[in-house]
Design a protein around this motif. Sequence first.
Motif, PDB file in Angstrom:
ATOM      1  N   PRO A  87       0.765  -1.190  -0.069  1.00  0.00           N
ATOM      2  CA  PRO A  87       0.027   0.022  -0.009  1.00  0.00           C
ATOM      3  C   PRO A  87       0.789   1.228  -0.006  1.00  0.00           C
ATOM      4  CG  PRO A  87      -1.049  -1.604   1.393  1.00  0.00           C
ATOM      5  CD  PRO A  87       0.169  -2.203   1.097  1.00  0.00           C
ATOM      6  N   GLU A  88       1.927   1.252   0.716  1.00  0.00           N
ATOM      7  CA  GLU A  88       2.691   2.519   0.658  1.00  0.00           C
ATOM      8  C   GLU A  88       3.582   2.743  -0.702  1.00  0.00           C
ATOM      9  OE1 GLU A  88       2.682  -0.139   2.731  1.00  0.00           O
ATOM     10  OE2 GLU A  88       5.051  -0.592   3.526  1.00  0.00           O
ATOM     11  N   ASP A  89       3.409   2.057  -1.556  1.00  0.00           N
ATOM     12  CA  ASP A  89       3.865   2.133  -2.975  1.00  0.00           C
ATOM     13  C   ASP A  89       2.706   2.938  -3.825  1.00  0.00           C
ATOM     14  OD1 ASP A  89       5.072  -1.310  -3.182  1.00  0.00           O
ATOM     15  OD2 ASP A  89       6.413   0.630  -2.836  1.00  0.00           O
ATOM     16  N   THR A  90       1.604   3.172  -3.321  1.00  0.00           N
ATOM     17  CA  THR A  90       0.821   3.984  -3.656  1.00  0.00           C
ATOM     18  C   THR A  90       1.255   5.414  -4.134  1.00  0.00           C
ATOM     19  OG1 THR A  90      -1.111   2.917  -3.096  1.00  0.00           O
ATOM     20  CG2 THR A  90      -1.759   4.809  -3.834  1.00  0.00           C
ATOM     21  N   ALA A  91       1.186   5.800  -5.339  1.00  0.00           N
ATOM     22  CA  ALA A  91       1.635   7.102  -5.603  1.00  0.00           C
ATOM     23  C   ALA A  91       1.681   7.426  -7.105  1.00  0.00           C
ATOM     24  CB  ALA A  91       3.215   7.342  -5.435  1.00  0.00           C
ATOM     25  N   VAL A  92       1.704   8.850  -7.430  1.00  0.00           N
ATOM     26  CA  VAL A  92       1.865   8.875  -8.995  1.00  0.00           C
ATOM     27  C   VAL A  92       3.208   8.915  -9.441  1.00  0.00           C
ATOM     28  CG1 VAL A  92       1.460  10.667 -10.777  1.00  0.00           C
ATOM     29  CG2 VAL A  92       0.027  10.730  -8.948  1.00  0.00           C
ATOM     30  N   TYR A  93       3.542   7.775 -10.249  1.00  0.00           N
ATOM     31  CA  TYR A  93       4.616   7.582 -11.110  1.00  0.00           C
ATOM     32  C   TYR A  93       5.109   8.516 -12.318  1.00  0.00           C
ATOM     33  CZ  TYR A  93       5.161   3.767  -7.498  1.00  0.00           C
ATOM     34  OH  TYR A  93       5.249   3.210  -6.354  1.00  0.00           O
ATOM     35  N   TYR A  94       6.321   8.903 -12.273  1.00  0.00           N
ATOM     36  CA  TYR A  94       6.811   9.788 -13.104  1.00  0.00           C
ATOM     37  C   TYR A  94       8.004   9.206 -14.044  1.00  0.00           C
ATOM     38  CZ  TYR A  94       3.828  13.538 -11.015  1.00  0.00           C
ATOM     39  OH  TYR A  94       2.671  14.160 -10.667  1.00  0.00           O
ATOM     40  N   CYS A  95       7.914   9.373 -15.286  1.00  0.00           N
ATOM     41  CA  CYS A  95       9.031   8.770 -16.199  1.00  0.00           C
ATOM     42  C   CYS A  95       9.981   9.867 -16.185  1.00  0.00           C
ATOM     43  CB  CYS A  95       8.529   8.351 -17.272  1.00  0.00           C
ATOM     44  SG  CYS A  95      10.000   7.826 -18.595  1.00  0.00           S
ATOM     45  N   ASN A  96      11.280  10.029 -16.099  1.00  0.00           N
ATOM     46  CA  ASN A  96      12.229  10.920 -16.246  1.00  0.00           C
ATOM     47  C   ASN A  96      13.397  10.704 -17.251  1.00  0.00           C
ATOM     48  OD1 ASN A  96      15.249  11.653 -15.315  1.00  0.00           O
ATOM     49  ND2 ASN A  96      13.704  13.551 -15.224  1.00  0.00           N
ATOM     50  N   ALA A  97      13.689  11.666 -18.035  1.00  0.00           N
ATOM     51  CA  ALA A  97      14.975  11.291 -18.992  1.00  0.00           C
ATOM     52  C   ALA A  97      15.591  12.563 -18.925  1.00  0.00           C
ATOM     53  CB  ALA A  97      14.229  11.209 -20.419  1.00  0.00           C
ATOM     54  N   VAL A  98      16.920  12.446 -18.939  1.00  0.00           N
ATOM     55  CA  VAL A  98      17.888  13.398 -18.988  1.00  0.00           C
ATOM     56  C   VAL A  98      18.570  13.472 -20.529  1.00  0.00           C
ATOM     57  CG1 VAL A  98      20.188  14.328 -18.000  1.00  0.00           C
ATOM     58  CG2 VAL A  98      18.630  12.878 -16.592  1.00  0.00           C
ATOM     59  N   VAL A  99      18.065  14.556 -21.213  1.00  0.00           N
ATOM     60  CA  VAL A  99      18.260  14.560 -22.634  1.00  0.00           C
ATOM     61  C   VAL A  99      19.385  15.682 -22.837  1.00  0.00           C
ATOM     62  CG1 VAL A  99      16.190  13.594 -23.197  1.00  0.00           C
ATOM     63  CG2 VAL A  99      16.441  15.948 -22.985  1.00  0.00           C
ATOM     64  N   ARG A 100      20.152  15.429 -23.931  1.00  0.00           N
ATOM     65  CA  ARG A 100      21.147  16.524 -24.583  1.00  0.00           C
ATOM     66  C   ARG A 100      20.719  16.703 -25.927  1.00  0.00           C
ATOM     67  NH1 ARG A 100      27.238  16.351 -22.976  1.00  0.00           N
ATOM     68  NH2 ARG A 100      26.412  16.494 -20.930  1.00  0.00           N
ATOM     69  N   PRO A 101      20.367  18.359 -26.087  1.00  0.00           N
ATOM     70  CA  PRO A 101      19.950  18.700 -27.492  1.00  0.00           C
ATOM     71  C   PRO A 101      21.270  18.486 -28.382  1.00  0.00           C
ATOM     72  CG  PRO A 101      18.865  20.292 -26.116  1.00  0.00           C
ATOM     73  CD  PRO A 101      19.968  19.397 -25.123  1.00  0.00           C
ATOM     74  N   LEU A 102      21.199  17.920 -29.391  1.00  0.00           N
ATOM     75  CA  LEU A 102      22.382  17.662 -30.225  1.00  0.00           C
ATOM     76  C   LEU A 102      23.306  19.248 -30.611  1.00  0.00           C
ATOM     77  CD1 LEU A 102      21.089  15.571 -32.980  1.00  0.00           C
ATOM     78  CD2 LEU A 102      22.214  15.007 -30.943  1.00  0.00           C
ATOM     79  N   THR A 115       1.605   8.758 -14.028  1.00  0.00           N
ATOM     80  CA  THR A 115       0.632   7.520 -14.007  1.00  0.00           C
ATOM     81  C   THR A 115       0.342   7.074 -12.528  1.00  0.00           C
ATOM     82  OG1 THR A 115       0.071   5.272 -15.150  1.00  0.00           O
ATOM     83  CG2 THR A 115       2.348   5.667 -14.399  1.00  0.00           C
ATOM     84  N   GLN A 116      -0.915   6.983 -12.179  1.00  0.00           N
ATOM     85  CA  GLN A 116      -1.461   6.603 -10.907  1.00  0.00           C
ATOM     86  C   GLN A 116      -1.136   5.038 -10.596  1.00  0.00           C
ATOM     87  OE1 GLN A 116      -2.501   8.656  -8.342  1.00  0.00           O
ATOM     88  NE2 GLN A 116      -2.261   6.797  -7.229  1.00  0.00           N
ATOM     89  N   VAL A 117      -0.620   4.750  -9.511  1.00  0.00           N
ATOM     90  CA  VAL A 117      -0.491   3.638  -9.110  1.00  0.00           C
ATOM     91  C   VAL A 117      -1.092   3.413  -7.863  1.00  0.00           C
ATOM     92  CG1 VAL A 117       1.223   1.526  -8.282  1.00  0.00           C
ATOM     93  CG2 VAL A 117       1.693   2.681 -10.352  1.00  0.00           C
ATOM     94  N   THR A 118      -1.936   2.669  -7.543  1.00  0.00           N
ATOM     95  CA  THR A 118      -2.855   2.408  -6.421  1.00  0.00           C
ATOM     96  C   THR A 118      -2.646   0.766  -5.821  1.00  0.00           C
ATOM     97  OG1 THR A 118      -4.233   4.257  -7.013  1.00  0.00           O
ATOM     98  CG2 THR A 118      -4.985   2.675  -5.283  1.00  0.00           C
TER      99      THR A 118
END
Length: 121
Positions: A87-102, A115-118
């Motif tokens: 239950p303590e894993d319930t949260a909104v999960y966000y994807c992250n990317a560290v990008v470098r413009p060319l 994205t919500q995980v319940t």
Amino acid sequence: QVQLVESGGGSVQPGGSLRLSCAASGSGFSINAMGWYRQTPGKQRELVASITRSGTTNYADSLKGRFTISRDTAKNTVDLQMNSLKPEDTAVYYCNAVVRPLKTTRDIDIWGQGTQVTVSS
């Protein structure tokens, strides 16, 4: 412009599993690290797991052994397999990317919409 699209959230009972996926789209950039963060109301966003371009992973200590991050560099995707959910894993999960413009030397943090995980019985 880089965009991250997440999928795979939802509701699950304690002890269950979910798999989150995130795909990066766009052009004119390279992706360094990718990862997943989560946030609950009133708390700061926290690292769940990250993975570098070479495959080096980093996990929140409390999640080691239950969560596994993986990445397909060719497809610009990152997945998070979550097992033995609590239950303590319930949260909104966000994807992250560290990008470098060319043709630049600066890195930029890009975030998905979340994205919500319940986890509940």
